[in-house]
Design an enzyme around this catalytic site. Structure first.
Site, short mmCIF file in Angstrom:
data_model
loop_
_atom_site.label_atom_id
_atom_site.label_comp_id
_atom_site.label_asym_id
_atom_site.label_seq_id
_atom_site.Cartn_x
_atom_site.Cartn_y
_atom_site.Cartn_z
CB CYS A 180 -0.88 -0.01 1.26
SG CYS A 180 0.07 0.04 2.78
CB CYS A 182 0.64 5.43 6.90
SG CYS A 182 -0.60 5.64 5.62
CG HIS A 191 -1.85 -3.70 15.35
ND1 HIS A 191 -1.45 -2.50 14.78
CD2 HIS A 191 -1.67 -4.65 14.40
CE1 HIS A 191 -1.07 -2.73 13.52
NE2 HIS A 191 -1.19 -4.03 13.27
CD GLU A 196 -3.59 1.80 12.44
OE1 GLU A 196 -3.22 1.11 11.47
OE2 GLU A 196 -4.74 2.24 12.54
CB THR A 199 -5.91 1.98 9.01
OG1 THR A 199 -4.69 1.32 9.36
CG2 THR A 199 -5.87 3.41 9.47
CB CYS A 217 -6.76 1.77 5.25
SG CYS A 217 -5.80 2.32 3.83
CB SER A 243 -3.69 -6.48 11.05
OG SER A 243 -3.57 -6.61 12.41
#
Ligand code: SF4
Length: 313
Positions: A31, A115, A147, A149, A185, A221, A250
């Site tokens: 991505c 990101c 996680h 994030e 996301t 996302c 994930s």
């Protein structure tokens, strides 16, 4: 064969023989967030030959090994806190504010690979949290506990956000207070919707709280959820799917579930060495795809490996 680099061209290459066709999913590959952080790592490594990275740069062992060979050194939080006067890369998942405070205190220069989509989400959560402090509201994040994030997102609330991973976690929400709901996301859009509806129902069931604000931001996302439809089609038009992704990915788990619903003959492969010849018995159309953290070069290597394996048999 492409050289091993962050290059992430969307290619679809066919390996033909009289017995089979192997297709690489043209929409597979990194991505934009992962492409960006890997480019930042490569640029820094080209200049210095060594760079620290806080945590696994990408949930893909083969890509990480490639970067380690260029000089990337992965460190954990304890190791980071002991460093001074060095440069450290922040990965696409982002970090909580304490990481930036430690860097400033220890004169650590950060190359921030967070990101941009995650940065935006962190800002939104921070703003919501500051508003919630005035009205006694709660920040709820649908995501995987621990996680990276999610730790970075929760950090925007001084770790006071409620993390919901499954239905049992809904009990942590106080439905007599306002709620602002967000998502990690890479979580499933469909499951986010289910939680959104359940929280809404809980508010309705409590007459005293039915007028309380309940805001939800679908922050899944599009670069993950937007692949759903194409992936279903790709999975359905092949006899077997080899899904290449790291164990910790994930979005890999999420995308693989989609593949599995369309093609029961799908295999999740974190190490190409584990691919077995017996899987391909009777298959004529072989599809290869992966997570948003799986490099195209690895998909190509897997295609070549399968081709050699089957031509030999
Ligand atoms: S999946 Fe989306 S949010 Fe996560 S790093 Fe990639 S582009 Fe960014």
């Amino acid at each position: 064969m492409e050289s091993r680099s962050a290059k992430n061209s969307l290619i679809c290459r066919f390996y033909l023989s009289d017995k089979m066709k192997i297709s690489i999913d043209p929409k597979a590959g990194f991505c934009t967030g992962v492409t960006r952080v890997i480019r930042l790592a490569e640029e820094a490594l080209a200049n210095t030959g060594h760079l620290y990275c806080l945590g696994q740069v990408v949930h893909n062992e083969q890509e990480e090994n490639r970067l380690k060979n260029l000089g990337l050194e992965i460190i954990d939080l304890n190791g980071f806190c002991e460093l001074q006067n060095v440069t450290v890369l922040i990965r696409a998942h982002g970090e909580p504010p304490e990481t930036y405070e430690t860097a400033a205190k220890n004169n650590i220069r950060l190359i921030d690979g967070t990101c941009p989509i995650v940065v935006k989400l962190q800002k939104k959560i921070r703003k919501s949290f500051s508003e919630s402090e005035k009205n006694g509201g709660q920040i709820v994040i649908f995501g995987k506990k621990n996680h990276p994030e999610v730790l970075g997102l929760s950090g925007q609330t001084g770790n006071r956000a409620i993390i919901i991973e499954d239905e049992n976690d809904l009990a942590k929400i106080d439905f007599s207070k306002p709620v602002s709901l967000f998502a990690q996301t890479t979580r499933s859009k469909a499951v986010f919707k289910v939680f959104f509806e359940k929280i809404g129902q809980n508010f309705q069931q409590q007459a005293t709280s039915s007028t309380l604000p309940f805001e939800a931001t679908d922050s899944t996302c599009r670069q993950v959820t937007g692949r759903d439809e194409h992936l279903r089609k790709f999975a359905a038009e092949n006899d077997i799917i080899i899904f290449v992704a790291g164990k910790e990915s994930s979005n890999g788990r999420y995308l693989f579930e989609i593949v599995k619903t369309e093609n029961g003959n799908a295999f999740y492969v974190d190490d190409p060495k584990n691919i077995e010849e017996s899987w391909f018995k009777g298959a004529q159309k072989i599809g290869i795809t992966g997570a948003t953290s799986t490099p195209v070069w690895l998909l190509e290597e897997v295609a070549s490996q399968i081709e050699k394996m089957l031509l030999k048999s």
